[in-house]
Design an enzyme around this catalytic site. Structure first.
Site, mmCIF file in Angstrom:
data_model
loop_
_atom_site.group_PDB
_atom_site.id
_atom_site.type_symbol
_atom_site.label_atom_id
_atom_site.label_comp_id
_atom_site.label_asym_id
_atom_site.label_seq_id
_atom_site.Cartn_x
_atom_site.Cartn_y
_atom_site.Cartn_z
ATOM 1 N N LYS A 1 30.172 61.233 74.312
ATOM 2 C CA LYS A 1 29.789 62.609 74.059
ATOM 3 C C LYS A 1 30.011 62.906 72.599
ATOM 4 O O LYS A 1 30.985 62.477 72.019
ATOM 5 C CB LYS A 1 30.634 63.558 74.906
ATOM 6 C CG LYS A 1 30.249 63.506 76.363
ATOM 7 C CD LYS A 1 31.119 64.429 77.173
ATOM 8 C CE LYS A 1 32.543 63.958 77.178
ATOM 9 N NZ LYS A 1 33.409 64.759 78.047
ATOM 10 N N MET B 1 40.973 66.799 66.959
ATOM 11 C CA MET B 1 39.678 67.506 66.921
ATOM 12 C C MET B 1 39.719 68.706 65.979
ATOM 13 O O MET B 1 39.247 69.786 66.316
ATOM 14 C CB MET B 1 39.291 67.973 68.338
ATOM 15 C CG MET B 1 39.056 66.816 69.284
ATOM 16 S SD MET B 1 38.742 67.355 70.971
ATOM 17 C CE MET B 1 40.405 67.599 71.567
ATOM 18 N N ASP C 1 33.311 55.730 76.416
ATOM 19 C CA ASP C 1 33.026 56.741 75.396
ATOM 20 C C ASP C 1 32.436 56.083 74.165
ATOM 21 O O ASP C 1 32.619 54.889 73.954
ATOM 22 C CB ASP C 1 34.356 57.368 74.914
ATOM 23 C CG ASP C 1 35.001 58.211 75.978
ATOM 24 O OD1 ASP C 1 34.338 58.500 76.979
ATOM 25 O OD2 ASP C 1 36.180 58.570 75.778
#
Ligand code: SAH
Length: 522
Positions: free
Chosen positions: A78, A193, A56
């Site tokens: 991502k 998040m 990642d």
């Protein structure tokens, strides 16, 4: 190796196609929240062994550095909103990699099974008939809480902790979590998040009955040198997050336990926390100064990077290697000299048999390990490369060193170690086997940092480091507002910097690391 009994047993139990039988194993590995010290031993071992690593973008360079040279690395990072690699494509890449390589590592930030889509990847890999193992990592909530000094549970204060997602990108996403359920007092809530939805979830929690006075924290880049923590009440969390320009990766901790931070915080209180230091290098070996600055909390980069190249003139090395029978001992200063020596031997159309009658002296265990990679066991391995390490083996050496020794080393000033060897009575021929050169392909990244004002202090520990730094980046810093301060280890280095047009802000009182660090701190 492909025919171990366990493997044949597994193949009996799960019928496989011949392609799958030969396929490698996919390891879903947690990289932790950033500090490489929080990696598990198993993760570190797998990174050193992996043939292919898919990682990642949250995984830092310090951790990727553990991947062995020659392994294939694929960034499948991502980004919120702009998907770099689609999840289906990642699954396919994992399966493809396992069909052509033996050890595949899928390296994920934090823990693979906490908001990491590791479950989906594991299911896809297993559905393709490929072996899949999971290595847990320290999830961001645990890492960030520990480094921010916030116990997630505490007797009498909080008896439960819940990890939820703020669903990063959209406010609508926050609606998927049942905030009502998390509004009770005496429990801790960690929101992953959530930077974009902090306003939405904070007001939902308050609407559901959690007191707006509940202490809350936002932790950005937890466990990393640039970690920032802000503390506010739940009612003011949105405004405080915006005011501090928290961008991410960041998470939120909500609950009475946050108040304990004022008594426990440690990471951000280290003397140099957050100071962005560039240690100018003059040699390829990692510097002790950089390590010590990092331990005090500085965000350290060492630049430039070096690579080992053959000497400018190879004749002396070739000549010595064609006459190894004239020597009783070959002494190697470091692993690079060992590798350079074997490169030269192969270039000369020879092999290890040229050394059949020679004994080997390795300075340091890493040097001995390099010899072992070429199939040679060192007769003497010193603990380090220093004159006193010769003295430690003096008896052994005096007996056998009445003779000639070929001392293979990197280009540089006269070696005190060679002098120490001569003191034992040996006849020492010093030959340059390799030379370190600054890697220019990495200059741009460092130049950008300097130009963007992302370096607070440049540290010079020798005149040589001044010369190499100015040759590499001389055009990318100056007297502009964001220009870094310059620190020098002593008057000679300061003079060298001044001669190269640099304004020196800090000079150590004594030419020692300790004195330099004290000067930077002050
Ligand atoms: N699997 C990961 C989570 C991935 S989701 C884990 O177990 O940690 C990505 C979110 O994790 C980010 O949006 C942020 O909320 C959080 N995160 C990851 N690294 C972080 C860090 N170093 N500091 C704070 N939050 C972090």
């Amino acid at each position: 190796m492909w025919h171990s009994p366990e493997r044949r047993l597994a193949d009996l139990i799960i019928p496989r196609t011949s392609l799958q039988q030969r396929a490698g194993t996919v390891h879903l590995v947690g990289a932790g929240p950033g500090d490489p010290g929080l990696l598990t031993l198993r993760a570190a071992r797998l990174l050193r062994r992996a043939d292919v690593v898919l990682h990642d973008s949250l995984v830092g360079a310090d951790i990727l550095r553990l991947v062995r040279a020659g392994a294939e690395t694929i960034d499948v990072g991502k980004r919120c909103g702009g998907h770099r690699t689609d999840q289906d494509d990642i699954n396919r890449l994992l399966i493809d990699a396992a069909l052509r390589a033996r050890t595949v590592v899928r390296l994920k930030g934090g823990d693979p099974f906490v908001f990491g889509r590791g479950g989906e990847e594991a299911v896809a890999v297993r559905a393709a008939g490929i072996r899949c193992e999971i290595v847990p990592g320290i999830t961001a909530a645990l890492g960030a809480a520990a480094y921010a000094g916030i116990p997630l549970t505490q007797r009498g204060v909080s008896s439960a902790v819940t990890f939820v997602t703020g669903h990063g990108c959209t406010e609508a996403g926050a609606a998927q979590v049942d905030w009502q359920q998390h509004a009770q007092p005496h429990q801790t809530l960690v929101v992953y998040m959530g930077v974009k939805s902090v306003g939405a979830f904070a007001s939902r929690l308050i609407a559901a009955g959690r007191s707006p006075a509940t202490p809350a924290a936002a932790i950005e880049r937890g466990t990393q040198p640039g970690q920032r923590t802000i503390v506010a009440t739940l009612g003011e969390l949105d405004a405080a997050t915006a005011a501090a320009a928290i961008t991410g990766p960041a998470l939120f901790i909500i609950g009475e336990v946050v108040a304990l931070r004022s008594r426990i915080a440690w990471f951000e209180r280290r003397p140099l926390h957050g100071l962005r230091v560039l240690v100018a290098r003059s040699r390829p070996q990692p510097s002790r100064l950089a390590r010590r600055l990092a331990r005090l909390g500085a965000d350290v980069i060492e630049a430039p990077e070096f690579e080992m190249l053959p000497p400018v003139h190879t004749d002396p090395l070739d000549d010595a290697l064609l006459h190894t029978h004239d020597y009783d001992w070959l002494a190697f200063t470091d692993a690079a000299a060992v590798d350079a020596c074997w490169d030269a031997v192969h270039r000369l159309g020879r092999d290890t048999r040229s050394f059949a009658h020679t004994r080997f002296l390795a300075f340091g265990t890493a040097t001995a390990a390099a010899l072992a990679r070429h199939g040679v066991r060192a007769d003497i391995t010193t603990s380090t490369y220093a004159p006193w390490s010769v003295a430690a083996h003096r008896e052994e050496l005096v007996q056998s060193l009445s003779s000639r020794l070929l001392f293979l080393r990197a280009e540089g000033p006269a070696s005190p170690v060679a002098a120490a060897l001569r003191d034992t009575g040996a006849r020492v021929d010093e030959v340059v086997a390799c030379r370190a050169a600054a890697r220019s392909d990495q200059h741009d990244a460092v130049r950008d940092r300097l130009l963007d004002g992302r370096v607070d202090v440049v540290v010079f520990a020798s005149s040589n480091s001044v010369r190499i730094f100015q040759d590499s980046y001389g055009d990318s810093h100056g007297a502009s507002a964001g220009a870094p301060r310059i620190a020098a280890i002593g008057p000679a280095t300061a003079a060298a910097a001044a001669a190269r047009g640099l304004t020196v802000d800090v000079v150590a009182a004594h030419a020692t690391f300790a004195s330099l660090i004290r000067a930077i701190r002050d």
